[in-house]
Structures are given as structure tokens and as C-alpha cells.
Design a protein around this motif. Structure first.
Motif, PDB file in Angstrom:
ATOM      1  N   PRO A 138       0.819  -1.212   0.000  1.00  0.00           N
ATOM      2  CA  PRO A 138       0.000   0.000   0.000  1.00  0.00           C
ATOM      3  C   PRO A 138       0.860   1.273   0.000  1.00  0.00           C
ATOM      4  N   ASP A 139       0.306   2.350  -0.553  1.00  0.00           N
ATOM      5  CA  ASP A 139       1.013   3.632  -0.642  1.00  0.00           C
ATOM      6  C   ASP A 139       1.567   4.113   0.690  1.00  0.00           C
ATOM      7  N   SER A 140       0.839   3.870   1.758  1.00  0.00           N
ATOM      8  CA  SER A 140       1.244   4.385   3.071  1.00  0.00           C
ATOM      9  C   SER A 140       2.320   3.558   3.759  1.00  0.00           C
ATOM     10  N   THR A 141       2.700   2.422   3.179  1.00  0.00           N
ATOM     11  CA  THR A 141       3.720   1.568   3.779  1.00  0.00           C
ATOM     12  C   THR A 141       5.030   2.333   3.888  1.00  0.00           C
ATOM     13  N   LYS A 142       5.569   2.386   5.089  1.00  0.00           N
ATOM     14  CA  LYS A 142       6.837   3.087   5.302  1.00  0.00           C
ATOM     15  C   LYS A 142       8.005   2.215   4.867  1.00  0.00           C
ATOM     16  N   VAL A 143       9.017   2.867   4.305  1.00  0.00           N
ATOM     17  CA  VAL A 143      10.210   2.185   3.815  1.00  0.00           C
ATOM     18  C   VAL A 143      11.389   2.698   4.632  1.00  0.00           C
ATOM     19  N   TYR A 144      12.020   1.807   5.358  1.00  0.00           N
ATOM     20  CA  TYR A 144      13.186   2.142   6.177  1.00  0.00           C
ATOM     21  C   TYR A 144      14.416   1.485   5.561  1.00  0.00           C
ATOM     22  N   CYS A 145      15.247   2.267   4.925  1.00  0.00           N
ATOM     23  CA  CYS A 145      16.496   1.746   4.378  1.00  0.00           C
ATOM     24  C   CYS A 145      17.516   1.649   5.501  1.00  0.00           C
ATOM     25  N   THR A 146      18.538   0.866   5.294  1.00  0.00           N
ATOM     26  CA  THR A 146      19.512   0.677   6.373  1.00  0.00           C
ATOM     27  C   THR A 146      20.658   1.677   6.323  1.00  0.00           C
ATOM     28  N   LEU A 182       4.261   5.232  -1.814  1.00  0.00           N
ATOM     29  CA  LEU A 182       3.771   6.169  -2.817  1.00  0.00           C
ATOM     30  C   LEU A 182       4.927   7.000  -3.363  1.00  0.00           C
ATOM     31  N   LEU A 183       5.740   7.553  -2.487  1.00  0.00           N
ATOM     32  CA  LEU A 183       6.885   8.351  -2.911  1.00  0.00           C
ATOM     33  C   LEU A 183       7.871   7.509  -3.716  1.00  0.00           C
ATOM     34  N   GLU A 184       8.100   6.283  -3.300  1.00  0.00           N
ATOM     35  CA  GLU A 184       9.001   5.394  -4.031  1.00  0.00           C
ATOM     36  C   GLU A 184       8.458   5.094  -5.431  1.00  0.00           C
ATOM     37  N   ARG A 185       7.152   4.849  -5.534  1.00  0.00           N
ATOM     38  CA  ARG A 185       6.558   4.577  -6.850  1.00  0.00           C
ATOM     39  C   ARG A 185       6.641   5.785  -7.778  1.00  0.00           C
TER      40      ARG A 185
END
Length: 101
Positions: free
Chosen positions: A5-13, A57-60
Motif C-alpha cells: 500500500p502507498d502508506s507503507t513506510k520504507v526504512y532503508c539501512t 507512494l513516494l518510491e513509486r
């Protein structure tokens, strides 16, 4: 990742967001969302602030690896590999390009 989903947060390392945005602009310089994200990231890093987390969403909207079906990405990939004719080939071409960016 693209199915999340768009709201899924993405935490890079690691804090690679600026380097990734610089590469993404080389791939897709006319992407308005990416231009805005790049400016935001530059501002955050200039103030020693983290750019993470992101969200899907931002990543897409800004991540070329999630946009392999977009005409501008395909055209850019073909500039680095004549075999960039499908999603996987486009992804592979821009991944190799980034390895040497």
C-alpha cells in the motif's frame, strides 16, 4: 515491494537517499515528483537531517527501479543496453548503470 500500500513506510539501512536521487535524476530528469524529492533531500542533508523513512507512494513516483514500465525509464535504459525491451531487461540495464554511476 511495488504491491505494498502507498502508506507503507520504507526504512532503508543506510542514508543513500541523496545518491539514489542523483542517479534517479540521471535516468528520469523530467520527473517533477523526483525533482521535488531531490530538492527536499538536499535540504534535509544540508541540515544534517535524515531522509528516512520514505513511503511506497513516494518510491513509486520517484524510484526508477519501480518505474521500469515508464517510457522515459525505458528510453534511458536503452541508452545503456540495446536489450532493454521488457521490465526485467530495463531493470537490469538501470541496475548495471547504477553500479557504475
Amino acid at each position: 515491494l511495488a504491491a505494498l500500500p502507498d502508506s507503507t513506510k520504507v526504512y532503508c539501512t543506510h542514508e543513500y537517499t541523496l545518491a539514489n536521487a542523483n542517479f534517479a535524476l540521471a535516468v528520469e530528469p523530467d520527473n517533477q515528483h523526483l525533482q521535488e524529492r531531490h530538492a527536499e533531500v538536499v535540504n534535509l542533508r544540508n541540515n544534517d537531517q535524515a531522509t528516512l523513512p520514505s513511503n511506497m507512494l513516494l518510491e513509486r513516483l520517484t524510484n526508477p527501479f519501480l518505474r521500469c514500465d515508464q517510457p522515459a525509464i525505458i528510453t534511458a535504459a536503452k541508452g545503456h543496453s540495446a536489450a532493454a525491451n521488457g521490465r526485467l531487461e530495463v531493470f537490469t540495464a538501470i541496475r548495471k548503470w547504477k553500479d557504475n554511476f
